[in-house]
Design a protein around this motif. Structure first.
Motif, PDB file in Angstrom:
ATOM      1  N   UNK A 119       0.824  -1.205   0.000  1.00 44.08           N
ATOM      2  CA  UNK A 119       0.000   0.000   0.000  1.00 44.08           C
ATOM      3  C   UNK A 119       0.848   1.241   0.000  1.00 44.08           C
ATOM      4  N   UNK A 120       1.665   1.444  -1.040  1.00 43.51           N
ATOM      5  CA  UNK A 120       2.562   2.581  -1.071  1.00 43.51           C
ATOM      6  C   UNK A 120       2.623   3.140  -2.480  1.00 43.51           C
ATOM      7  N   UNK A 121       2.897   4.439  -2.581  1.00 46.14           N
ATOM      8  CA  UNK A 121       3.195   5.053  -3.864  1.00 46.14           C
ATOM      9  C   UNK A 121       4.515   5.793  -3.694  1.00 46.14           C
ATOM     10  N   UNK A 122       5.418   5.607  -4.652  1.00 40.78           N
ATOM     11  CA  UNK A 122       6.767   6.146  -4.516  1.00 40.78           C
ATOM     12  C   UNK A 122       7.125   6.895  -5.791  1.00 40.78           C
ATOM     13  N   UNK A 123       7.281   8.199  -5.664  1.00 43.94           N
ATOM     14  CA  UNK A 123       7.679   9.014  -6.808  1.00 43.94           C
ATOM     15  C   UNK A 123       9.183   9.094  -6.976  1.00 43.94           C
ATOM     16  N   UNK A 124       9.920   8.484  -6.066  1.00 42.42           N
ATOM     17  CA  UNK A 124      11.372   8.535  -6.169  1.00 42.42           C
ATOM     18  C   UNK A 124      11.943   9.754  -5.481  1.00 42.42           C
ATOM     19  N   UNK A 125      13.253   9.859  -5.545  1.00 44.02           N
ATOM     20  CA  UNK A 125      13.955  10.954  -4.885  1.00 44.02           C
ATOM     21  C   UNK A 125      13.679  12.279  -5.585  1.00 44.02           C
ATOM     22  N   UNK A 126      13.845  13.360  -4.806  1.00 44.27           N
ATOM     23  CA  UNK A 126      13.749  14.693  -5.384  1.00 44.27           C
ATOM     24  C   UNK A 126      14.773  14.853  -6.502  1.00 44.27           C
TER      25      UNK A 126
ATOM     26  N   UNK B 199       3.051   4.688 -10.361  1.00 46.91           N
ATOM     27  CA  UNK B 199       2.717   3.269 -10.429  1.00 46.91           C
ATOM     28  C   UNK B 199       1.268   3.068 -10.819  1.00 46.91           C
ATOM     29  N   UNK B 200       1.030   2.030 -11.570  1.00 46.61           N
ATOM     30  CA  UNK B 200      -0.323   1.794 -12.076  1.00 46.61           C
ATOM     31  C   UNK B 200      -1.120   0.933 -11.104  1.00 46.61           C
ATOM     32  N   UNK B 201      -2.203   1.473 -10.618  1.00 49.25           N
ATOM     33  CA  UNK B 201      -3.114   0.710  -9.767  1.00 49.25           C
ATOM     34  C   UNK B 201      -4.521   0.893 -10.318  1.00 49.25           C
ATOM     35  N   UNK B 202      -5.027  -0.120 -11.022  1.00 48.47           N
ATOM     36  CA  UNK B 202      -6.339   0.043 -11.674  1.00 48.47           C
ATOM     37  C   UNK B 202      -7.487   0.230 -10.697  1.00 48.47           C
TER      38      UNK B 202
ATOM     39  N   UNK C 230      -5.665  16.276 -14.040  1.00 50.37           N
ATOM     40  CA  UNK C 230      -4.526  15.358 -13.969  1.00 50.37           C
ATOM     41  C   UNK C 230      -4.870  14.220 -13.011  1.00 50.37           C
ATOM     42  N   UNK C 231      -5.438  13.159 -13.575  1.00 47.38           N
ATOM     43  CA  UNK C 231      -5.913  12.028 -12.768  1.00 47.38           C
ATOM     44  C   UNK C 231      -5.356  10.703 -13.270  1.00 47.38           C
ATOM     45  N   UNK C 232      -4.256  10.758 -14.025  1.00 43.22           N
ATOM     46  CA  UNK C 232      -3.614   9.528 -14.469  1.00 43.22           C
ATOM     47  C   UNK C 232      -2.525   9.137 -13.485  1.00 43.22           C
ATOM     48  N   UNK C 233      -1.964   7.956 -13.699  1.00 46.65           N
ATOM     49  CA  UNK C 233      -0.910   7.481 -12.799  1.00 46.65           C
ATOM     50  C   UNK C 233       0.419   8.158 -13.075  1.00 46.65           C
TER      51      UNK C 233
ATOM     52  N   UNK D 138       8.172  22.347 -15.279  1.00 44.08           N
ATOM     53  CA  UNK D 138       8.568  23.538 -14.549  1.00 44.08           C
ATOM     54  C   UNK D 138       8.765  23.180 -13.086  1.00 44.08           C
ATOM     55  N   UNK D 139       9.593  23.981 -12.434  1.00 45.78           N
ATOM     56  CA  UNK D 139       9.967  23.712 -11.053  1.00 45.78           C
ATOM     57  C   UNK D 139       8.735  23.737 -10.139  1.00 45.78           C
ATOM     58  N   UNK D 140       8.696  22.782  -9.213  1.00 41.57           N
ATOM     59  CA  UNK D 140       7.589  22.747  -8.270  1.00 41.57           C
ATOM     60  C   UNK D 140       7.683  21.543  -7.355  1.00 41.57           C
ATOM     61  N   UNK D 141       6.883  21.577  -6.294  1.00 38.47           N
ATOM     62  CA  UNK D 141       6.735  20.438  -5.395  1.00 38.47           C
ATOM     63  C   UNK D 141       5.470  19.708  -5.828  1.00 38.47           C
ATOM     64  N   UNK D 142       5.666  18.514  -6.376  1.00 41.53           N
ATOM     65  CA  UNK D 142       4.547  17.765  -6.946  1.00 41.53           C
ATOM     66  C   UNK D 142       4.133  16.656  -5.981  1.00 41.53           C
ATOM     67  N   UNK D 143       2.838  16.491  -5.845  1.00 43.58           N
ATOM     68  CA  UNK D 143       2.299  15.470  -4.952  1.00 43.58           C
ATOM     69  C   UNK D 143       1.211  14.699  -5.682  1.00 43.58           C
ATOM     70  N   UNK D 144       1.142  13.413  -5.385  1.00 40.09           N
ATOM     71  CA  UNK D 144       0.065  12.603  -5.915  1.00 40.09           C
ATOM     72  C   UNK D 144      -0.668  11.976  -4.732  1.00 40.09           C
ATOM     73  N   UNK D 145      -1.993  12.022  -4.778  1.00 38.06           N
ATOM     74  CA  UNK D 145      -2.849  11.342  -3.803  1.00 38.06           C
ATOM     75  C   UNK D 145      -3.509  10.171  -4.511  1.00 38.06           C
ATOM     76  N   UNK D 146      -3.402   8.999  -3.875  1.00 33.97           N
ATOM     77  CA  UNK D 146      -4.025   7.792  -4.415  1.00 33.97           C
ATOM     78  C   UNK D 146      -5.089   7.337  -3.429  1.00 33.97           C
ATOM     79  N   UNK D 147      -6.322   7.315  -3.896  1.00 31.26           N
ATOM     80  CA  UNK D 147      -7.439   6.883  -3.054  1.00 31.26           C
ATOM     81  C   UNK D 147      -8.123   5.695  -3.707  1.00 31.26           C
TER      82      UNK D 147
END
Length: 707
Positions: free
Chosen positions: A299-306, A326-329, A345-348, A354-363
């Motif tokens: 139960x994890x999502x990992x975007x990798x290092x900064x 990561x793909x979770x159907x 933006x609701x894809x995996x 451009x520079x920014x702090x990006x976050x993904x929420x998986x529900x």
């Protein structure tokens, strides 16, 4: 004395060890007091809000239940050493605290041999691998059930042992090992153990070969059974002996960081996991497995290092980096930038530039309380910023300075410039500005931070000419319309006009002498031209009335100029429309009949006159000695026109032979045709005539009248 020195040395060794070693089950760490289930839930498993974990079996050193120092499992932390994991869980075949380094014990064997039991599942796996029947001892087992909203399971671990460094690897009886068994819906039963399921901790790239001191060991010796890539994988071995003693643990050798196979699971179904390590053959020479905290991804999502500007993965703004959650159907994705939702933006995956702090929420709709998030700082090198501006029109013989100077120099390193004209590099043009005076598409290529920005501008030279004349002399005209001639490649229909008279029309009509100037403007480029207008009158020339003459007589025609000096003009004579070559004077001698014309050239103003020159009907200009007025058109009258024109006949008289006056006519020309004054026809015969002239003596003679 020897005993005291030994004690001092032991104290120094202990001090060094404590400052350069991992620490296991430190009472100061709250995790050291965790139960096995808490360690799994709070330390090993990441994303635990989406997983339910229940410990179903704990098997360990029985003495550890009452003596924390003899626990065969627990919590470890890196303590600023070079050990690959910062923290995690340790399972050992001895005392967990004995794993603390440095490696200064020839072969750690905690407690008595065979101090507690082994594990039947691991025994079966090792016996199947090595084809014998050896028991296992001192097993430490964590077994638990879990269900997850995600669909994959994996974790990271390091196996370490005192059996290493050419001590017991070749002795088949003592090949300690480790297994990580998973069973449940969709999991194959290929472990060979009574537990069933599959061993996801087999050696990476192998055919289900378990991690043991035999399958992974040093390659500077062999035991005879090794088949590299099949049952022997020395590339995963790390020595911790002698000069290699840099990993701050007690064991002689260890593996590099290993990752279990990724197992696909059915979300929200119940699975069982069994992690087990044990000694083989006897309880001596302990082994341990270190499980990396947070690496058990149930139960994890990992975007990798900064990715920051110092990282090799950093690219330029505008380039694309793809973030992959990561793909979770079964899950729903939502991306954020700087904590602001990114609409749509609701894809995996998410492409960012451009520079920014990006976050993904998986529900997960089936698990409303499950929320998995990860964030990643992505920095992009600034691109050079500049603009050449809109396309430009440049007046002919003018120039334009193009400026590509960057507007963000503080954000750039190693700024350089290149210029191109119509896609061809302008060699040597490496400044921020470029002076141009020719048509073309000019491109500036600016490099900074190894990022390239280009901009182009189209330059069109406005080329046109204006001609309204030089000097225009007009002859006999009362007005003149000045029409400009505009040529060139410019947009002529867009031209505007300004005359020196103030008028703004394309043409003007003038009635006075003067110098007139026109300014023509096209695309903000102005060209001027001037013309001098001179209004002149025609010089009047007159050749007089029709000229009648004798056939042999030379007549002189004169071009009379009533209002001027006839000597200042140029003349050209014509006869019956044909040029009389060489006749360029104001007079001309003529003999022949014809229409004579003269052209008078008054400095470009040409006037003309013509006159008819005819022979008298009596072209020989003689006084006939007889007439025959019979109406045949020949010699019907006495024609004295030539004499009247020459000498002016004041009176004409005719006498018969008896001397009697029979006809008289003042101002005579050609009226007598043999009639008397009373208009009777005179008889045939000779008649005497008297011609009185204005200024000359009278002429007399005889004329015969014939019928």
């Amino acid at each position: 004395m020897k005993s005291f020195s030994t004690f001092i040395l032991l104290l120094l060794s202990t001090s060094v060890m404590w400052s350069q070693t991992i620490i296991v089950n430190d009472p100061a760490d709250p995790q050291s007091a965790f139960t096995a289930e808490e360690l799994i839930s709070e330390v090993l498993v990441s994303g635990n809000s989406c997983v339910d974990i229940t410990l179903t079996d704990l098997f360990d050193n029985p003495n550890g239940a009452t003596n924390n120092a003899e626990k065969s499992w627990g919590y470890f932390k890196n303590n600023n050493t070079s050990f690959p994991f910062q923290e995690g869980i340790i399972l050992s075949t001895g005392f967990a605290t004995s794993a603390q380094g440095p490696n200064d014990n020839g072969g750690t064997s905690d407690g008595d041999q065979f101090s507690w039991l082994g594990d039947s599942d691991l025994t079966t796996i090792l016996n199947n691998e090595y084809g014998d029947n050896e028991d296992t001892f001192n097993a430490t087992v964590f077994e638990f059930t879990f269900s997850s909203s995600l669909s994959e399971v994996e974790f990271e671990f390091i196996f370490a042992s005192e059996e290493y460094e050419d001590q017991w690897e070749c002795t088949q009886d003592f090949r300690d090992g480790f297994a990580f068994l998973v069973s449940g819906p969709g999991i194959p039963n290929d472990s060979g153990a009574p537990f069933g399921g599959t061993n996801i901790a087999s050696v990476t790239g192998s055919n289900n070969v378990p991690v043991t001191t035999a399958s992974i060991h040093a390659d500077y010796f062999t035991c005879g059974f090794e088949n590299p890539g099949v049952n022997f994988f020395p590339e995963f071995y790390v020595s911790n002996e002698d000069a290699n003693n840099t990993n701050e643990i007690q064991f002689d050798g260890l593996t590099s960081t290993l990752t279990t196979a990724t197992v696909s699971i059915v979300p929200n179904e119940i699975y069982t996991i069994k992690m087990v390590i044990a000694d083989r053959g006897d309880g001596g020479f302990d082994s341990a497995v270190f499980l990396n905290a947070g690496s058990f991804n149930i139960g994890n999502v990992d975007l990798g290092d900064d990715i920051t500007l110092g990282d090799p993965e950093a690219v330029c703004e505008g380039d694309v980096i793809t973030l992959d959650a990561g793909n979770n159907p079964n899950g729903d994705y939502q991306w954020f930038k700087d904590n602001v939702l990114i609409p749509g933006e609701t894809n995996s995956t998410l492409d960012v530039s451009e520079t920014g702090l990006y976050r993904v929420d998986l529900t997960f709709p089936q698990s409303p309380d499950c929320l998995i998030s990860d964030e990643k700082l992505v920095e992009f090198f600034s691109n050079p910023e500049f603009e050449l501006g809109p396309d430009q029109l440049v007046c002919e013989n003018n120039f334009l300075v193009l400026d590509a100077t960057v507007t963000n120099p503080s954000e750039l390193d190693n700024v350089s410039y290149k210029w191109f004209k119509d896609s061809v590099e302008l060699v040597g043009e490496t400044n921020a500005t470029l002076t141009v005076s020719e048509n073309g598409v000019y491109t500036a290529e600016v490099t900074g931070n190894n990022c390239v920005t280009t901009d182009e501008i189209s330059i069109e030279i406005v080329v046109f000419n204006v001609n309204i004349g030089d000097v225009i002399a007009l002859c006999g005209e009362e007005s003149f319309t000045i029409v400009p001639e505009i040529t060139g490649s410019a947009n002529i229909p867009s031209a505007t006009y300004l005359w020196s008279t103030g008028e703004t029309t394309p043409t003007i009509t003038v009635t006075q002498d003067g110098i007139y100037t026109l300014d023509v403007t096209i695309d903000n480029c102005t060209i001027s031209d001037s013309v001098e207008i001179i209004f002149r009158s025609f010089a009047q020339v007159d050749l007089g009335p029709t000229v009648s003459k004798c056939a042999s007589e030379i007549s002189i025609l004169t071009a009379n100029v009533p209002d001027g000096d006839s000597t200042v003009y140029e003349y050209q004579w014509f006869k019956d429309g044909g040029l009389l070559a060489g006749e360029n004077n104001s007079t001309i001698e003529v003999i022949e009949e014809g229409i004579y014309a003269v052209e008078l050239n008054d400095n470009g103003c040409i006037s003309s006159s013509s006159v008819s020159v005819t022979f008298y009907e009596n072209q020989n200009c003689i006084i006939s000695q007889g007439i025959s007025p019979n109406g045949d058109g020949m010699n019907d009258n006495l024609d004295l026109e030539f004499l009247n024109d020459k000498s002016t006949i004041t009176n004409f008289s005719v006498f018969n032979r008896l001397g009697r006056l029979v006809y008289q006519k003042p101002q005579y020309t050609n009226e007598w045709r043999g009639q008397s004054d009373d208009e009777n026809i005179l008889p045939v015969g000779n008649y005497f005539y008297v011609i009185e002239l204005q200024a000359e003596e009278s002429i007399t003679g005889w004329v015969y009248l014939n019928k």
